[in-house]
Design a protein around this motif. Sequence first.
Motif, PDB file in Angstrom:
ATOM      1  N   ARG A 260      32.052  47.581  25.914  1.00  0.00           N
ATOM      2  CA  ARG A 260      33.159  47.184  25.000  1.00  0.00           C
ATOM      3  C   ARG A 260      33.764  45.911  25.712  1.00  0.00           C
ATOM      4  O   ARG A 260      33.440  45.711  26.994  1.00  0.00           O
ATOM      5  N   THR A 261      34.434  45.152  25.051  1.00  0.00           N
ATOM      6  CA  THR A 261      34.964  44.092  25.746  1.00  0.00           C
ATOM      7  C   THR A 261      36.306  44.517  26.576  1.00  0.00           C
ATOM      8  O   THR A 261      37.134  45.003  26.213  1.00  0.00           O
ATOM      9  N   PRO A 262      36.328  43.768  28.069  1.00  0.00           N
ATOM     10  CA  PRO A 262      37.264  44.487  28.720  1.00  0.00           C
ATOM     11  C   PRO A 262      38.548  43.917  28.399  1.00  0.00           C
ATOM     12  O   PRO A 262      38.699  42.759  27.673  1.00  0.00           O
ATOM     13  N   GLU A 263      39.826  44.377  28.836  1.00  0.00           N
ATOM     14  CA  GLU A 263      40.973  43.724  28.551  1.00  0.00           C
ATOM     15  C   GLU A 263      41.807  43.704  29.995  1.00  0.00           C
ATOM     16  O   GLU A 263      42.196  44.666  30.444  1.00  0.00           O
ATOM     17  N   PHE A 264      41.877  42.574  30.538  1.00  0.00           N
ATOM     18  CA  PHE A 264      42.075  42.373  31.818  1.00  0.00           C
ATOM     19  C   PHE A 264      43.771  41.941  31.874  1.00  0.00           C
ATOM     20  O   PHE A 264      44.188  41.618  30.849  1.00  0.00           O
ATOM     21  N   VAL A 265      44.278  42.166  32.960  1.00  0.00           N
ATOM     22  CA  VAL A 265      45.642  41.642  33.316  1.00  0.00           C
ATOM     23  C   VAL A 265      45.493  40.651  33.870  1.00  0.00           C
ATOM     24  O   VAL A 265      45.020  40.361  35.220  1.00  0.00           O
ATOM     25  N   ASP A 266      46.227  39.312  33.759  1.00  0.00           N
ATOM     26  CA  ASP A 266      45.856  38.097  34.477  1.00  0.00           C
ATOM     27  C   ASP A 266      46.989  38.107  35.657  1.00  0.00           C
ATOM     28  O   ASP A 266      48.100  38.599  35.646  1.00  0.00           O
ATOM     29  N   PRO A 267      46.592  37.446  36.782  1.00  0.00           N
ATOM     30  CA  PRO A 267      47.214  37.383  37.905  1.00  0.00           C
ATOM     31  C   PRO A 267      48.635  36.800  37.507  1.00  0.00           C
ATOM     32  O   PRO A 267      48.499  35.840  36.910  1.00  0.00           O
TER      33      PRO A 267
END
Length: 267
Positions: A260-267
């Motif tokens: 699936r498409t990842p859901e990242f947290v931006d720095p």
Amino acid sequence: MIANFQDRVTVTVANHVAHVLLDRADKMNALDDAMFGAIIEAGDYVRGLSGVRVVVLSGAGRAFCAGLDLTSFGRSDRWQDGSLADRTHGIANRPQYVATVWRDLPVPVIAAVHGVCFGGGLQIASGADIRIAHPDTRLAVMEVKWGLVPDMGGYLLWRGNVRDDVLREMTYTHREFTGVEAVTMGFATHTAADPLAHALDLARTIADKSPDAVRSAKDLSNRTAQMADADVLLAESVAQIALMHSPNQIESVHAGMARRTPEFVDP
């Protein structure tokens, strides 16, 4: 989101990609004092934006950048920050920072190069991590033609990319070369019929990766070129320790396993 700097540079941000456009098309994006200031302002602006994972750098109109605006020649006041020997921006002076700011950004920068890319314009493009050039782009290390030497960070930015004897020949002769030749020489990474479209597509690919991992990879690339072997190996390990079991690293694994498409947290 769109921002404009001195009516010479425009920054548009969408989907974690910042598109920095040299926007002085009537002058082939040539570098006058206001253009120098606008590029620096744009670079510092992008650095301060949250959520930006990749930068694409391109030129409006018929050229990426034709180099120094010839009307700037002979003007003793053209560098507002004083002597070229003054280090006004970290290890760089003001003109050098126009090119090195892109290498110093924590996120990858992709230059889309077309038309003309001479002198200072080539050094600005060389500040990017990756350069996509149209096959027919006209490029040159132009400074010797005007009795000068490349002094906008070129010698630093070309190190490791352009073979030493090739760089010497291109500098001494200021011979024009094409985008195709630029790839073989090391001045460019790839050619594409539509460099901007290619650069944006590549930017979207990178923006889908863990921003922590990509930033760390760029930091390693920037720092390790001149390190001793032992220091390179240690730097890799230290960077890996910081990434392992972090939220974005765990999300990379989970998303990959689940396809699936990842859901990242931006720095």
